[in-house]
Design a protein around this motif. Structure first.
Motif, mmCIF file in Angstrom:
data_model
loop_
_atom_site.group_PDB
_atom_site.id
_atom_site.type_symbol
_atom_site.label_atom_id
_atom_site.label_comp_id
_atom_site.label_asym_id
_atom_site.label_seq_id
_atom_site.Cartn_x
_atom_site.Cartn_y
_atom_site.Cartn_z
ATOM 1 N N GLY A 1 -67.033 33.310 -11.987
ATOM 2 C CA GLY A 1 -67.702 32.442 -11.538
ATOM 3 C C GLY A 1 -67.457 31.259 -12.712
ATOM 4 N N VAL A 2 -68.104 31.830 -13.991
ATOM 5 C CA VAL A 2 -68.083 30.675 -15.060
ATOM 6 C C VAL A 2 -67.834 30.812 -16.356
ATOM 7 N N ALA A 3 -67.379 30.912 -17.628
ATOM 8 C CA ALA A 3 -66.742 31.076 -18.325
ATOM 9 C C ALA A 3 -67.213 32.546 -19.371
ATOM 10 N N ASP A 4 -66.584 32.714 -19.465
ATOM 11 C CA ASP A 4 -67.222 34.057 -20.078
ATOM 12 C C ASP A 4 -68.424 34.396 -20.852
ATOM 13 N N PRO A 5 -68.409 33.364 -22.437
ATOM 14 C CA PRO A 5 -69.567 33.351 -22.603
ATOM 15 C C PRO A 5 -70.727 32.523 -22.294
ATOM 16 N N VAL A 6 -70.720 32.448 -21.181
ATOM 17 C CA VAL A 6 -71.861 31.383 -20.735
ATOM 18 C C VAL A 6 -73.279 32.660 -20.732
ATOM 19 N N ALA A 7 -72.413 33.890 -20.572
ATOM 20 C CA ALA A 7 -73.236 35.320 -20.771
ATOM 21 C C ALA A 7 -72.946 36.577 -20.723
ATOM 22 N N PRO A 8 -72.603 36.744 -21.803
ATOM 23 C CA PRO A 8 -71.694 37.649 -22.865
ATOM 24 C C PRO A 8 -72.467 38.826 -22.337
ATOM 25 N N GLY A 9 -71.812 40.172 -21.878
ATOM 26 C CA GLY A 9 -72.237 41.433 -21.319
ATOM 27 C C GLY A 9 -73.082 41.857 -20.517
ATOM 28 N N LEU A 10 -73.708 40.314 -20.086
ATOM 29 C CA LEU A 10 -74.041 40.940 -18.690
ATOM 30 C C LEU A 10 -73.488 41.227 -17.386
ATOM 31 N N SER A 11 -74.028 41.155 -15.906
ATOM 32 C CA SER A 11 -74.022 41.208 -15.173
ATOM 33 C C SER A 11 -74.827 40.165 -14.083
ATOM 34 N N GLU A 12 -75.191 40.092 -14.276
ATOM 35 C CA GLU A 12 -76.743 38.985 -14.049
ATOM 36 C C GLU A 12 -76.214 37.338 -14.879
ATOM 37 N N LEU A 13 -76.904 36.314 -13.880
ATOM 38 C CA LEU A 13 -76.717 35.413 -14.133
ATOM 39 C C LEU A 13 -77.787 34.152 -14.239
ATOM 40 N N GLY A 14 -78.288 33.555 -15.244
ATOM 41 C CA GLY A 14 -79.790 33.040 -14.379
ATOM 42 C C GLY A 14 -78.757 31.166 -14.171
ATOM 43 N N VAL A 15 -79.596 31.093 -12.974
ATOM 44 C CA VAL A 15 -78.629 29.788 -12.388
ATOM 45 C C VAL A 15 -79.961 29.107 -11.576
ATOM 46 N N MET A 16 -79.602 27.401 -11.862
ATOM 47 C CA MET A 16 -80.843 26.201 -11.220
ATOM 48 C C MET A 16 -80.594 25.246 -10.652
ATOM 49 N N LEU A 17 -80.592 25.094 -9.726
ATOM 50 C CA LEU A 17 -80.248 23.358 -8.813
ATOM 51 C C LEU A 17 -81.012 22.058 -8.989
ATOM 52 N N ALA A 18 -80.404 21.330 -10.019
ATOM 53 C CA ALA A 18 -80.733 20.063 -9.950
ATOM 54 C C ALA A 18 -82.186 20.236 -9.720
ATOM 55 N N TYR A 19 -82.582 19.973 -10.693
ATOM 56 C CA TYR A 19 -84.416 19.194 -10.541
ATOM 57 C C TYR A 19 -84.486 17.813 -10.322
ATOM 58 N N THR A 20 -83.683 16.881 -11.665
ATOM 59 C CA THR A 20 -84.370 15.543 -11.454
ATOM 60 C C THR A 20 -83.021 14.413 -10.557
ATOM 61 N N PRO A 21 -82.879 13.274 -10.707
ATOM 62 C CA PRO A 21 -82.093 12.639 -9.492
ATOM 63 C C PRO A 21 -80.941 12.531 -11.259
ATOM 64 N N LEU A 22 -81.041 12.067 -12.374
ATOM 65 C CA LEU A 22 -80.379 12.707 -13.095
ATOM 66 C C LEU A 22 -79.545 13.676 -13.505
ATOM 67 N N HIS A 23 -79.634 14.216 -13.497
ATOM 68 C CA HIS A 23 -79.644 15.453 -13.246
ATOM 69 C C HIS A 23 -77.909 15.724 -11.777
ATOM 70 N N TYR A 24 -78.749 15.369 -10.242
ATOM 71 C CA TYR A 24 -77.739 15.275 -9.389
ATOM 72 C C TYR A 24 -76.715 13.950 -9.708
ATOM 73 N N LEU A 25 -76.997 13.275 -10.572
ATOM 74 C CA LEU A 25 -75.923 11.973 -10.761
ATOM 75 C C LEU A 25 -74.882 12.347 -11.739
ATOM 76 N N LEU A 26 -75.131 13.525 -12.355
ATOM 77 C CA LEU A 26 -74.470 14.043 -13.636
ATOM 78 C C LEU A 26 -73.870 14.964 -12.995
ATOM 79 N N LEU A 27 -74.115 15.879 -12.327
ATOM 80 C CA LEU A 27 -73.677 16.975 -11.539
ATOM 81 C C LEU A 27 -72.315 16.734 -10.471
ATOM 82 N N GLU A 28 -72.339 15.192 -10.059
ATOM 83 C CA GLU A 28 -71.946 14.688 -8.857
ATOM 84 C C GLU A 28 -70.837 14.058 -9.346
#
Ligand code: ZN
Ligand code: ZN
Ligand code: FE
Length: 762
Positions: free
Chosen positions: A294-321
């Motif tokens: 899903g994402v590069a390994d060093p994002v959550a090394p050694g872990l089976s879970e990942l913390g994910v969130m959705l964009a929550y400000t308009p700036l986030h949406y524009l940046l992700l788009e």
């Protein structure tokens, strides 16, 4: 026709900043009522005039039809003199003093605003600060109450005519949306150079250039709602590793932000409840099982879970788009310092870590980190791990009223503070680890702000029993009666508050450490407790921490301690010699039993992690235990061949029962030496220790005559342990309370302290 009546109607609850007054206006005009509505420090005040049946309908619909983000606590009406005036109006806020109305939480961009932002014909096309009464910043921009534009950080922006028209039109979605803005009159996005702060670009070009840089592998600081994030492309392994290096954060997992559920599904497995939590307007980080690749390994090394969130400000949406890829969005700080939220400070602290800063000119008044939730292993319900943005400062309603207004200052790590008056218990955002000076300053600011927003003038202060906590010292220096609450009693009390209970339970409080009433460090406790008191009826076997705090940072020391207990000194020597050259000195400490005495369950999990070769030195709190649990991912909760030998229980009449896990540690060592896969050993250990814990708890609950068991303390963030204990207790016929609204870790301690001291009569 019946003569008209006029009623003064008081509405309390979360009714400000959530579109309540326009809702009242629409309701009243729909029913042809005359009168007015206003905000004041107690909530919303309405005067409505018309036929009595219409007024009855009006009152009923105030309760039943209110806007989704509002929370109505009470609607109280009393008759006043009829005026005969026509029309219904919304009047400016009035400051009446007295108790207060809760301030709304920050709310993610709503679907209507997103649609406008995507529409090239809309005047807010691609505008990063679009908001309305149903969404946008609240808590983080409010300087004082009542909630009005003038008392927010938007006070410096003068509305243009078009915005003012929307703001003043009761039929408009932006009617009295205090942060209302547009490209002509509102805040603007700015991309700054990290070296000298010079403006690189503004407006849409700032976002576009920021996106280009992220795609190229650069690290950016991005200003959000409650502070700055550090952002990199989550697929860019080199950028992620570089971020770790610059942030001095070796292993602690990073959260990832995506624009929508589809993209989240690509990264993690989401149950329906997890998906609901992700899309909720509170927008927490949701911990979920990670999908490979899903994402590069060093994002959550050694872990089976990942913390994910959705964009929550308009700036986030524009940046992700504009980037078209998931972004690591981690708190803008060095190591464990508080998140940067003031622009100058962010430039100074984050500048050296990043290539550029994507900022804007709407100030953040109060810092507020992202909240973190996970789904409870048994029930699948959301469980808060960090209660902050989107949740703070929404009060929790007690089923009883506190004896006098109070302040509770929490513990030392993961600090929060709470205030309570009447039935309302209001908790701050996540403040962090108070040993940092900056966090302590934030702690003081949070106390002042919270007292002001909640309208509480404390008459008593609750604090931890630990005399060395910064929070305890602060409480003792206040000119108020200060009352200590034992740490694990506070944990159990917080679990009771979480479930709106006040009965007597058997509480299991497992955590790192907290000061016990005998001067030793507790952390594996069985308490018969209610809000009024507790009796320690059981605990883990006390051992010394060889080297004190060093034994927390270096789990191999605890591994030597437990191998000595479980097997022999020879075994401890053999293990010690294989991991650290200082092993002889540590063995000496163990033999002479020097160092603080502890019953910590967290330290036991550390020891097992180290013994299995998973982690013998940690770079973030509870890392060894978290990785031990992660290793068991995919294993059944009850192994095919569970360990028949449990932990030993030592019961002495008149003394707390002692749970001795030595037989389990011996088995861990034996299985390791036999070459059993680590995943299996970890799963079997969790199951056996969880079963032993539940057995003892059931026994102690029976002796005390209670039918309810409450699980609290940071160790119960371990989903596997929590599930095993819960399942075994339920099959023993007990009711089990696990945390949901209040974090099980020390972030919940101020809530428990408030409840305990709130029961004491003046
Ligand atoms: Zn909106
Ligand atoms: Zn405008
Ligand atoms: Fe604790």
């Amino acid at each position: 026709m019946a003569p008209d009546q006029r009623r003064r109607i008081r509405v309390t609850g979360t009714v400000q900043g959530v579109g309540f007054r326009p809702f009242v206006w629409r309701l009243a005009t729909g029913l042809a009522l005359a009168g007015e509505v206003s905000n004041d420090t107690q909530g919303v005040l309405i005067e409505a005039e018309g036929p009595s049946d219409a007024l009855d309908t009006f009152e009923a619909r105030l309760r039943s039809d209110h806007p989704p983000l509002a929370r109505v606590e009470s609607v109280e009406a009393k008759p006043v003199a009829v005026t005969g005036l026509l029309g219904f109006s919304i009047v400016a806020s009035r400051d009446l003093g007295g108790t207060t109305s809760p301030v709304s939480v920050d709310i993610a961009t709503c679907a209507d605003c997103l649609a406008e932002m995507a529409d090239p014909d809309d005047r807010r096309y691609h505008y990063p600060f679009i908001n309305c009464t149903n969404c946008g910043p609240r808590y983080t921009i409010i300087r004082s109450i009542p909630y009005d534009r003038a008392s927010t950080t938007m006070s410096g922006f003068t509305m243009c005519d078009a915005c003012r028209q929307e703001y003043e039109d009761p039929g408009d979605r932006r009617f009295h949306a205090e942060p209302v803005a547009c490209p002509a009159c509102g805040p603007v996005a700015i991309l700054r150079s990290a070296t000298d702060g010079a403006t690189v670009a503004t407006g849409p070009e700032a976002v576009a250039e920021a996106a280009r840089r992220l795609v190229a592998g650069q690290i950016l600081a991005v200003k959000g709602l409650g502070g700055y994030h550090l952002a990199v492309d989550a697929n860019h392994e080199q950028a992620v590793s570089e971020l770790r290096r610059r942030k001095a954060r070796d292993h602690k997992p990073f959260a990832v932000m995506v624009p929508g559920l589809d993209q989240a599904h690509d990264l993690v497995q989401l149950s329906p409840q997890a998906a609901d939590a992700l899309v909720s307007p509170r927008r927490p980080i949701v911990l979920a099982p990670r999908r490979p690749g899903g994402v590069a390994d060093p994002v959550a090394p050694g872990l089976s879970e990942l913390g994910v969130m959705l964009a929550y400000t308009p700036l986030h949406y524009l940046l992700l788009e504009a980037t078209g890829r998931p972004l690591v969005m981690t708190s803008g700080n060095l190591s464990d310092e508080p998140i940067a939220h003031i622009d100058d400070d962010a430039m100074a602290r984050l500048g050296p870590m990043v290539h550029a800063v994507l900022t804007h000119d709407r100030p953040i008044h109060i810092r507020c980190d992202d909240s973190v939730v996970r789904l409870a292993p048994q029930s699948g319900e959301t469980q808060l791990i960090r209660r902050s943005r989107g949740y703070a400062p929404e009060p929790i309603l007690l089923t009883w009223a506190v004896a006098r207004p109070l302040l509770a200052v929490g513990a030392e790590l993961k600090n929060t503070v709470s205030v309570a008056a009447g039935r309302a218990l209001t908790t701050s955002h996540h403040i962090g680890d108070l040993e940092h000076l900056a966090a302590f300053q934030s702690f003081r600011q949070a106390i002042d702000h919270l007292c002001h927003l909640a309208g509480v003038i404390p008459e008593v202060v609750a604090h931890d029993l630990h005399p060395e906590y910064v929070s305890t010292k602060f409480a003792d220096d206040l000119d108020l009666p200060a009352i200590a609450v034992q740490h694990h009693h506070a944990h159990i009390a917080s679990c009771l508050v979480d479930h709106f209970r006040d009965d007597r339970v058997l509480g299991i409080a497992f955590d790192g450490t907290g000061m016990g009433d005998d001067g030793t460090l507790w952390g594996g406790e069985f308490l018969v407790a209610d809000l009024d008191g507790y009796e320690r009826v059981g605990h883990l076997l006390p051992v010394t921490l060889p080297g004190g705090a060093a034994a927390i940072r270096e789990p191999w020391r605890m591994a030597m301690q437990w191998s000595t207990r479980a097997c022999s000194e020879t075994e401890a020597r053999r293990y010690g010699a294989s991991v650290d050259e200082r092993w002889e000195a540590v063995l000496d400490l163990i033999e002479r039993a020097t160092g603080p005495v502890t019953t910590s369950a967290g330290r036991l999990f550390d020891a097992v992690s180290a013994l299995l070769g998973i982690r013998d030195r940690i770079s973030y709190e509870a890392q060894a235990a978290i990785e031990l649990e992660a290793r068991a991912a995919g294993q059944a909760l009850v192994p095919a061949r569970p360990w028949e030998n449990g932990a030993a229980v030592v019961a002495t009449p008149g003394q707390p029962s002692v749970l001795d896990p030595s037989p389990l540690v011996a088995r861990v060592i034996a299985e390791r030496d036999r070459g059993t896969p680590v995943a299996e050993v970890s799963a079997a250990f969790h199951e056996a220790f969880g079963r032993a814990t539940a057995d003892l708890a059931a026994d102690l609950a029976g002796k005390a005559g209670v039918g309810v068991v409450a699980l609290s303390g940071g160790v119960f963030q371990n989903a596997r342990l929590s599930a095993v204990v819960e399942a075994n207790l339920k099959s023993a016929g007990l009711e089990v309370l696990v945390h949901c609204r209040v974090p099980p870790n020390d972030g919940g301690v101020s809530i428990g302290q408030a409840a305990v001291v709130g029961r004491l009569n003046a």
